[in-house]
Design an enzyme around this catalytic site. Structure first.
Site, short mmCIF file in Angstrom:
data_model
loop_
_atom_site.label_atom_id
_atom_site.label_comp_id
_atom_site.label_asym_id
_atom_site.label_seq_id
_atom_site.Cartn_x
_atom_site.Cartn_y
_atom_site.Cartn_z
N HIS A 172 -2.02 -21.70 9.95
CA HIS A 172 -2.73 -23.18 10.16
C HIS A 172 -3.57 -23.69 9.12
O HIS A 172 -3.53 -24.86 8.89
CB HIS A 172 -3.04 -23.13 11.66
CG HIS A 172 -2.14 -23.35 12.64
ND1 HIS A 172 -1.41 -22.31 13.22
CD2 HIS A 172 -1.32 -24.35 13.28
CE1 HIS A 172 -0.75 -22.47 14.14
NE2 HIS A 172 -0.40 -23.90 14.14
N GLY A 173 -4.45 -22.74 8.40
CA GLY A 173 -5.25 -23.05 7.57
C GLY A 173 -6.25 -22.01 7.18
O GLY A 173 -6.57 -21.25 8.19
#
Lengths: 460, 312
Positions: free
Chosen positions: A302-303
């Site tokens: 996701h990051g």
């Protein structure tokens, strides 16, 4: 190009569908591939060649995996997985100036799933570069999933038939997805933006909680809406793409929530990471380690900023605790809510479970939404009244309720099973179709007037 | 045989589409798809002109002549040479300001109003007109006795028109035109213009701003008008490549500065309170590069309080 835009809905899609339906069966994959590449290049001209290169490399490795020699197969697999993952990690950790190519997290994962499935013998290696290219790049799922396994589309790719029924059902699903994205998610985004503009240290506690509810609904309808549109588009082309969401906010445990949220990602991690590592079959320590690895990978997917790691670890911790409190009993039932049972004690327990899940998930979304750690702490501090507010205006909460209250209530209703059953029935009768038509054109009007809202998951 | 059922929805959609484009106005629907900005400009210009054409022409002709003299329209080099009343005095005689050059003109000895520190009830008879930045002032400025006619998205050309289509902030719901005619104010504060940056050039901006001030002067003959500089945006926001950038904002502010006449129209350089050394909005004061955090709105109100119109 994004699905929720006038350009896509009223220009690209009708033209594309016309060509796709008119062209004979043998030409359809070509049309789909070219159309998809055009669709991608329109929004991301720089990285079109990366996508093409990735397709080619995976095709070659896939052919290699078709060989009978074990060492060679293993080599191709390891090379393939490292190249794909390496590329993804490169972009995830690239310095500030380099942005993530559109859809890279999705199509890389899809490519890996193809290679592993061929290695395991679940599917035969694809000899047609055209078919493989179409599988990886087809526009319904290219940019934001669902993450499709090759086996799910192989049959249709080999014989791309379409029917009016597919077109009709797909169009309806596309409509409801569009409605969720434009009329719910895009609207609720405005509330979160307002709260951010005010500054987290200046929001009242009720407003902070309203923000949590609103963001939770926003991220759900944003992603669910987009996934629904993807499934609808796939259906219109004759493909049965997998669902990504199954009423997640109706879950009774956080474990269950993540079996209902972004299901194709969860499926990918389970199939290609968790189970191969041993899943929960080993001892306690091993199970927890496996879970930890999966959640670390999930948060990186996701990051790479700290808040995503915090988000992942929070959920990992909660799930481990859940496993300890009530070890997973594979009863085969899909839910941990004791729904059928009408005993009063059990109904209260179920309600408490719902509240527990919504609280935990809500707080986890705050960690997900706010990248800066100081700002995150400020928001949480205001939520629980720990941090004193600066320049707080209590009227803002009241105004926000008036402006967004209806949308939030509708959103909450749309999370329920009742709402979904209603849709499933209504979409095929006259009244339901008239309602869908009205909603469709309301979305178009809203898009014209309010401009587009970038999809939250676009840079993953 | 049952296949016709599957055609129902697409038929409904097409019928819906025809109804939709008639409601939107057939030609404007097509225009909207191809030229979205053009339609908004035409719509708002048309409304403004239709409603106020007759009233404006008679009343504002005199005002236009006066302001034109100040800015030197038609005389590109002759700024302020027609009469002394717009002469920009680099160091104003404002009590309580730290900054020197904010373009306040106090050259005219007839003036009975100068700028200084505001008293207790100063804002009781003040009205604030503006866009979403003024909404922030309304919500967090603490100026509870003042009146606010503001809304997100407010434009120069739509300022007197119906409430903005999407948002109804502030404590008014009818036309600002009606409200300004029905109520009486001693101070009129304006901050507007950033939402018009994508429409028209500097002449367009000047023309519409002048018309607005003229009209306000007609409805509020006794008020001091405060033209607030359009607040700058952060360097990052300015560099995004769309029509919102500090170069354009600064050009417009220079035009606004010329409107100061030292008598009853004053230019307030709000930017001096919230910008950094490079003339960009201080990035720490904002989340989106355009609007101030609630906790920094006080910088704006403090500036207003120290640049209040007081009798000499």
């Amino acid at each position: 190009m994004i699905f929720s835009s006038i350009l896509f809905i009223l220009v690209f899609l009708p033209v594309f569908l016309l060509i796709y339906y008119i062209v004979p069966v043998s030409g359809r994959n070509v049309v789909l591939l070219i159309g998809s590449l055009f669709f991608y290049a329109y929004g991301e001209p720089r990285y079109i060649f990366l996508l093409l290169g990735s397709i080619l490399v995976n095709y070659i490795l896939g052919r290699g995996l078709g060989s009978h020699r074990k060492i060679w197969k293993l080599f191709c697999l390891l090379l393939g997985v490292s190249l794909n993952l390496g590329l993804l990690l490169f972009f995830k950790w690239a310095p500030g100036g380099i942005m993530l190519p559109l859809g890279v997290s999705f199509y890389i994962f899809q490519s890996i799933s193809y290679l592993v499935d061929v290695y395991r013998g679940d599917i035969a290696s694809e000899h047609s570069l055209l078919r493989l290219g179409t599988y990886i790049s087809m526009f319904p799922q290219l940019v934001a999933g669902p993450i499709v396994t090759y086996g799910e589309v192989e049959k249709q790719l080999k014989n791309p038939k379409v029917s009016i029924e597919d077109f009709d059902q797909g169009l309806k699903d596309f409509t409801i997805g569009l409605v969720m994205k434009v009329l719910l998610a895009d609207r609720l985004t405005l509330l979160w933006k307002e709260i951010s503009t005010i500054g987290y240290s200046s929001i009242s506690t009720p407003l902070a909680w309203l923000g949590v509810i609103s963001f939770s609904l926003q991220i759900y309808f944003d992603f669910f809406g987009y996934s629904m549109m993807a499934v609808g588009l796939g259906r219109m082309l004759g493909f049965r793409l997998p669902e990504n969401f199954h009423l997640p906010y109706m879950a009774c445990s956080v474990r269950e929530f993540y079996r209902r949220w972004h299901m194709t990602l969860g499926r990918w991690f389970t199939k290609y990471v968790y189970i191969p590592l041993g899943g929960s079959r080993g001892n306690w320590f091993r199970t927890i380690l496996n879970l930890f690895i999966v959640w670390v990978m999930t948060s990186v997917w996701h990051g790479t900023s700290v808040n995503f790691f915090l988000w992942g670890m929070l959920l990992f911790a909660v799930i481990v605790i859940e496993k300890m409190v009530s070890p997973g009993k594979k009863t085969g039932s899909k839910t941990e809510c004791k729904n059928g049972n009408t005993e009063r004690k059990n109904r209260i327990v179920t309600i408490l479970k719902h509240i527990y899940v919504l609280l935990v998930i809500g707080i986890s979304w705050v960690c997900f939404a706010i990248t800066d750690m100081n700002q995150l702490m400020t928001y949480l501090g205001r939520m629980f009244g720990i941090l004193p507010g600066i320049s707080v205006n209590h009227m803002v909460f009241r105004n926000a309720c008036m402006k967004y209250g209806v949308t939030i209530l509708i959103g909450m209703f749309m999370c329920t099973d009742r709402a979904h059953r209603f849709y499933k029935k209504a979409k095929d009768n006259w009244l339901g179709m008239i309602l869908l038509t009205a909603l469709f054109w309301m979305c178009i009007w809203y898009l014209i007037v309010a401009g587009n809202n970038p999809f939250l998951y676009f840079r993953f | 045989m049952k296949k016709w059922k599957s055609f129902r929805y697409i038929v409904f959609l097409c019928i819906g589409g025809m109804i939709f484009s008639t409601m939107m106005g057939y030609t404007s629907a097509i225009k909207e798809i191809l030229f979205p900005d053009l339609l908004h400009q035409e719509k708002e210009d048309r409304f403004f002109l239709e409603k106020f054409a007759e009233e404006l022409s008679a009343n504002i002709q005199g005002e236009k002549n006066r302001i034109d003299g100040v800015i030197g329209i038609g005389e590109p080099d002759g700024i302020g040479e027609k009469d002394g009343a717009g002469e920009t005095d680099p160091i104003g005689e404002d009590i309580g300001t730290e900054e020197g050059n904010d373009g306040q003109g106090n050259g005219n000895s007839d003036s009975s109003v100068i700028l200084g520190e505001a008293g207790e009830d100063y804002f009781d008879d003040a009205v604030f007109i503006g866009d979403s930045r003024t909404v922030g002032l309304y919500e967090y400025g603490g100026l509870d006795s003042a009146t606010f006619y503001c809304s997100s998205g407010m434009t120069l050309t739509g300022v007197f028109g119906p409430p903005n289509r999407h948002f109804k902030d502030g404590n008014w719901k009818e036309n600002i035109a009606d409200s300004l005619q029905e109520n009486s104010f001693k101070k009129v504060y304006i901050m507007i213009g950033i939402n018009d940056m994508g429409t028209g050039d500097l002449d367009y901006f000047t023309r519409h701003y002048e018309e607005m001030i003229s009209q306000i002067r007609v409805w509020q003959p006794d008020a001091v008008i405060f033209v607030q500089s359009i607040m700058n945006v952060t360097e990052e926001r300015s560099g995004k490549g769309d029509y919102i950038n500090n170069e354009g904002i600064n050009e417009r502010n220079r035009i606004l500065q010329e409107m100061d006449n030292g008598k009853d129209i004053f230019y307030l350089d709000i930017n001096s309170a919230v910008c950094d050394e490079n003339g960009n909005l201080n990035a720490e004061y904002t989340s989106d590069g355009v609007h101030l955090y609630a906790k920094y709105i006080y910088l704006w109100t403090d500036y207003l309080k120290s640049h209040a119109a007081i009798e000499k």
